[in-house]
Write an enzyme that holds these catalytic residues in place. Structure first.
Site: not given
Ligand SMILES: C[S@@+](CC[C@H](N)C(=O)[O-])C[C@H]1O[C@@H](n2cnc3c(N)ncnc32)[C@H](O)[C@@H]1O
Length: 443
Positions: A175, A293, A387
């Site tokens: 890839c 999150y 994203c």
């Molecule tokens: C886009 S990632 C961002 C993680 C972190 N901010 C980073 O940039 O490394 C989203 C995160 O939200 C968590 N997540 C997903 N749904 C959630 C929810 N309903 N409540 C809390 N956390 C959640 C996922 O496990 C993941 O770690």
């Protein structure tokens, strides 16, 4: 060539291709301005193409451009031989120059903001530095960035990548957007009996790990997503090689996490996004912060270094919580709450007053309920890391309905060659006339 209403999969139509749309395709219409909508992949705006119908739906068709009659000046030869109709579905934009890819993403973000949030905004898509991707024969920075790759395993036990919107596995030699350390692995040469997916991870700390998912692992694998920061989607996996914990380096700190824990996929993304969040929020000494999150604690760590104030991470995955607690252990006022954000806010496990909020939800966005709870807590500013420009725009609309304003938006090309884009939006309460936009609303 067919143009009528009875089109079926495999039919070919001649089209003039219009603007890019969210999802990695351009919009075209069959039979004039008000004709049937066709979402065309492998094409660029303005091109005259023959497109092969790949899906027929009630209100629209999907198609792949298979012959280009009039090419856009932005068209280039895809560097990967598998980036073509009917082959690997991992990349959407290999046929466009880097600048054209960023223009495409600018158009998509602007359209989503206009359509879903009623905002006319002039978006600039910023390139990321990519040392890993610039050291090989290609110096564009468009290749060699993907630090988490998930291969699917076919019936002959060989690993490959999935066709677009399909479970069919395409055999590949390597890839080209994968990190050079992942391209150097022998994953694609081996057989993987009893396995339905193999993931490879290469970190900014120099670790390389391979994981596999037993075919009996349960549940259907989520669609392969070059922008997904969890290589196997947090399903029951087996460590094949590499360390139990990997190290990432960003925001002046080292971060430990399991190889399949969430981390930003582009090697420069964590650093770039953390810097953008800090620049937008301008954290002051003593301010209270929520990192919702929060994953392994990236943004909490970056902001708490400035505030030295109470910082609360909310994260639902056990692995993320364990990592965040360890990664932030040197910050005495940091707390990590294991909960879904919706529940943490509605059941008052996390309560205000709060000064700063970072929101970094998965692709579906935070949603109206979470946005309302955040606004009610009364922070002076929210940095929303996203994203998905569609869910971002919907959540911005909710903020606007509550009297908040989008004041700055930065967009980053964290996923070159793919349709994906990362945005960081600054939202602030807008008491009449107090908040003036600081950057780039279109005049
Ligand atoms: C886009 S990632 C961002 C993680 C972190 N901010 C980073 O940039 O490394 C989203 C995160 O939200 C968590 N997540 C997903 N749904 C959630 C929810 N309903 N409540 C809390 N956390 C959640 C996922 O496990 C993941 O770690």
């Amino acid at each position: 060539m067919t143009t009528g209403p009875d089109l079926v999969e495999g039919d070919r139509v001649e089209l003039t291709v219009g603007a890019p749309a969210h999802g990695g395709h351009c919009v075209a219409r069959l039979g004039g301005e008000h004709g049937r909508v066709v979402f065309v992949r492998h094409a660029l705006p303005g091109e005259r193409v023959t497109a092969e119908i790949t899906e027929v739906h009630k209100g629209f068709l999907r198609a792949d451009a298979v012959t280009i009659h009039e090419a856009s000046p932005d068209r280039v030869e895809p560097p990967c031989p598998y980036a073509r109709p009917g082959a690997c579905g991992g990349c959407d934009l290999q046929h466009a120059s880097g600048e054209a890819q960023r223009q495409w993403k600018k158009a998509v973000v602007e359209e989503q903001l206009r359509r879903l949030a009623g905002l006319s905004w002039d978006v600039r898509v910023e390139e990321l530095p990519n040392e890993a991707g610039r050291t090989g024969p290609d110096s564009s920075g468009l290749l060699g960035w993907r630090s988490r790759v998930r291969y699917a395993v076919d019936a002959a036990d060989r690993a490959g990548l999935l066709k677009h919107r399909s479970h069919e596995v395409v055999a590949i030699d390597r890839c080209r957007i994968a990190h050079p350390a992942i391209q150097a692995l022998d994953v694609l040469k081996l057989e993987w009996p009893g396995t339905d997916a193999v993931a490879a991870v290469a970190t900014t700390g120099g670790d390389v790990a391979v994981l596999s998912r037993p075919a009996s692992g349960g549940g259907v694998l989520p669609p392969d997503d070059p922008a997904d920061g969890t290589a196997l989607g947090n399903n029951g996996q087996v460590r094949v090689s590499g360390p139990e914990e990997v190290t990432e380096v960003a925001a002046g700190r080292r971060w430990q996490l399991p190889p399949d824990g969430f981390w930003q996929v582009h090697p420069a993304a964590a650093q770039t996004l953390a810097a953008a969040v800090v620049e937008l929020l301008q954290p002051a000494e003593g301010e209270v912060t929520w990192d919702l999150y929060g994953g392994a604690g990236l943004f909490a760590g970056a902001v708490a270094e400035r505030t030295h104030g109470r910082t609360t991470v909310v994260e639902s995955s056990r692995a993320g919580v364990v990592s965040a607690r360890r990664n932030l252990a040197d910050l005495p006022s940091a707390e990590v709450v294991e909960a879904r954000v919706e529940a943490a806010l509605s059941r008052r496990r996390v309560t205000g007053p709060v000064d700063l909020v970072v929101l970094d939800p998965p692709r579906a966005g935070a949603g109206a309920k979470v946005v309302r709870s955040v606004a009610e807590a009364g922070p002076r500013a929210v940095a929303y890391v996203s994203c998905d420009p569609a869910s971002l725009a919907r959540d911005i609309a909710t903020f606007q309905g509550l009297g908040w304003k989008l004041t700055t938006l930065r967009a980053f090309d964290c996923f070159p060659m793919t349709q994906h884009i990362e945005c960081v939006a600054l939202l602030e309460p807008a008491p009449e006339s107090a908040v003036e936009p600081t950057s780039e609303p279109a005049s």
